[in-house]
Design a protein around this motif. Sequence first.
Motif, PDB file in Angstrom:
ATOM      1  N   ILE A  66       0.841  -1.209   0.000  1.00  0.00           N
ATOM      2  CA  ILE A  66       0.000   0.000   0.000  1.00  0.00           C
ATOM      3  C   ILE A  66       0.870   1.251   0.000  1.00  0.00           C
ATOM      4  O   ILE A  66       0.603   2.221  -0.725  1.00  0.00           O
ATOM      5  N   GLY A  67       1.932   1.248   0.822  1.00  0.00           N
ATOM      6  CA  GLY A  67       2.819   2.401   0.888  1.00  0.00           C
ATOM      7  C   GLY A  67       3.523   2.669  -0.432  1.00  0.00           C
ATOM      8  O   GLY A  67       3.680   3.836  -0.847  1.00  0.00           O
ATOM      9  N   PHE A  68       3.948   1.613  -1.102  1.00  0.00           N
ATOM     10  CA  PHE A  68       4.606   1.790  -2.403  1.00  0.00           C
ATOM     11  C   PHE A  68       3.641   2.397  -3.418  1.00  0.00           C
ATOM     12  O   PHE A  68       3.985   3.342  -4.148  1.00  0.00           O
ATOM     13  N   SER A 119      -8.319   5.653   9.794  1.00  0.00           N
ATOM     14  CA  SER A 119      -7.207   6.603   9.672  1.00  0.00           C
ATOM     15  C   SER A 119      -6.412   6.407   8.388  1.00  0.00           C
ATOM     16  O   SER A 119      -5.970   7.384   7.772  1.00  0.00           O
ATOM     17  N   MET A 120      -6.196   5.167   7.947  1.00  0.00           N
ATOM     18  CA  MET A 120      -5.426   4.955   6.723  1.00  0.00           C
ATOM     19  C   MET A 120      -6.199   5.463   5.512  1.00  0.00           C
ATOM     20  O   MET A 120      -5.622   6.103   4.627  1.00  0.00           O
ATOM     21  N   THR A 121      -7.490   5.201   5.466  1.00  0.00           N
ATOM     22  CA  THR A 121      -8.309   5.722   4.369  1.00  0.00           C
ATOM     23  C   THR A 121      -8.282   7.242   4.352  1.00  0.00           C
ATOM     24  O   THR A 121      -8.110   7.860   3.287  1.00  0.00           O
ATOM     25  N   LEU A 178      -6.823  -4.140   3.919  1.00  0.00           N
ATOM     26  CA  LEU A 178      -5.746  -4.676   4.746  1.00  0.00           C
ATOM     27  C   LEU A 178      -6.253  -5.785   5.663  1.00  0.00           C
ATOM     28  O   LEU A 178      -5.570  -6.805   5.872  1.00  0.00           O
ATOM     29  N   ARG A 179      -7.434  -5.605   6.208  1.00  0.00           N
ATOM     30  CA  ARG A 179      -8.032  -6.618   7.086  1.00  0.00           C
ATOM     31  C   ARG A 179      -8.234  -7.943   6.349  1.00  0.00           C
ATOM     32  O   ARG A 179      -7.932  -9.024   6.861  1.00  0.00           O
ATOM     33  N   GLY A 200      -7.962 -12.874   6.031  1.00  0.00           N
ATOM     34  CA  GLY A 200      -8.782 -13.694   5.160  1.00  0.00           C
ATOM     35  C   GLY A 200     -10.213 -13.183   5.141  1.00  0.00           C
ATOM     36  O   GLY A 200     -10.561 -12.177   5.771  1.00  0.00           O
ATOM     37  N   PRO A 201     -11.111 -13.858   4.413  1.00  0.00           N
ATOM     38  CA  PRO A 201     -12.512 -13.424   4.346  1.00  0.00           C
ATOM     39  C   PRO A 201     -13.145 -13.394   5.730  1.00  0.00           C
ATOM     40  O   PRO A 201     -12.869 -14.253   6.565  1.00  0.00           O
TER      41      PRO A 201
END
Length: 399
Positions: free
Chosen positions: A119-121, A320-322, A382-383, A388-389
Amino acid sequence: MSSPPTSAHPGAAPVTLARRSLAPDLARGFMLLVIATVHAHMFRQMSTGGGETFALTGTLDTAVTAFMMMFAESRGYPMFAALFGYGLAQILLRRTAEGHGTTWVRSLVRRRGRWLMVIGFLHTLLLFYGDIIGVYGLIALVFAGLLRASDRRLLAHGFAWMSVGSLLYAAAMTAALSGGDPQQQSAAELTPLTDMLMRLGSWPVMLVLMTLVSVFPFTVGVWAARRRLLEEPERHLALLRRVALVGIPVAALGGLPRALVAVQVWPSDFAPSFAAGWLHVLSGYAGGFGYAALIALVAVRIGARRGPVVQALAATGQRSMTCYLLQSVAWVVLFLPYTLDLARSLSDAAAVLVGAAVWLATVVLADLMRRAGLRGPAEAFLRRRTYGPPARTADAAPR
């Protein structure tokens, strides 16, 4: 201890939003305001292509720039790094209490770290060179073993990284700012492609530099999680008061020399700028911890009385990430030379106001997602990649 399962999903569902503690989410929600104003102020500075040059068009600009140096810049990231360590330690404590082995939990943490780096990249490649998500992913990959270390070994690692990392970071940033950046000087000729290539080239450097100064607050966050400082703040009021009362003034005093350099009162030669920058980084740790402690004390006072403002701020912290990624979208649209290019036309004070407005927009959006029963898209991604599902149970199934 039972044998660990063979996949991430069975018995490893994350904590639902309704069961989360208020203090960490409230802290993340508020500190996103700090980060938004710092980034907007920074884009205003970068628009000149002149290193440490701020607008300083009047008394208000000068006061705002000094305030940002003393209370905001390098004060938000340490707190987020501490909260990241706090969260990983919570994962370890919960999963081992459920009967999972240490090796399995480390694998879970590292899987989370790998996806954070992805995600960071992508964040850097597509939007913003100052990414912090990949830094946390790298820390999860490299330092997952510290989650099981003794307090003494954990903090010894942290202080060692603080001593060396802060020096190297201050030296690198002072050299970059004092010499100016030729890429910034040609900002008017930037295109989306050249900007992307520049961000891609800067990513390894920024990843290393930010990791150097993030390991120490990460270890402090792990230490705090073992004592449940933010989950049970009412049991640690004396400690939290001391941290808040000492940390925030230390951050302000430690940021004063950097503020004087920024407003052109002190000389900007390498030696005084380096000393001011190093003190600024070190005092930033105290400020980040102090803000976290103050917000935990506020959470105690709030208790169960969560009005619409508190709920909206907590919803922002839960996503927060969103919200952080949405801020980067706003910077691309508002500030870059090949989009609206507002940075060149704003004063320092106006840039900070724009940053606050962007943060407020993300708070409103996060609260709308809360009312609709939706997780943030980045958190949901990310979750799913980590656990997993989701299990189809009454407690875990999304609405």
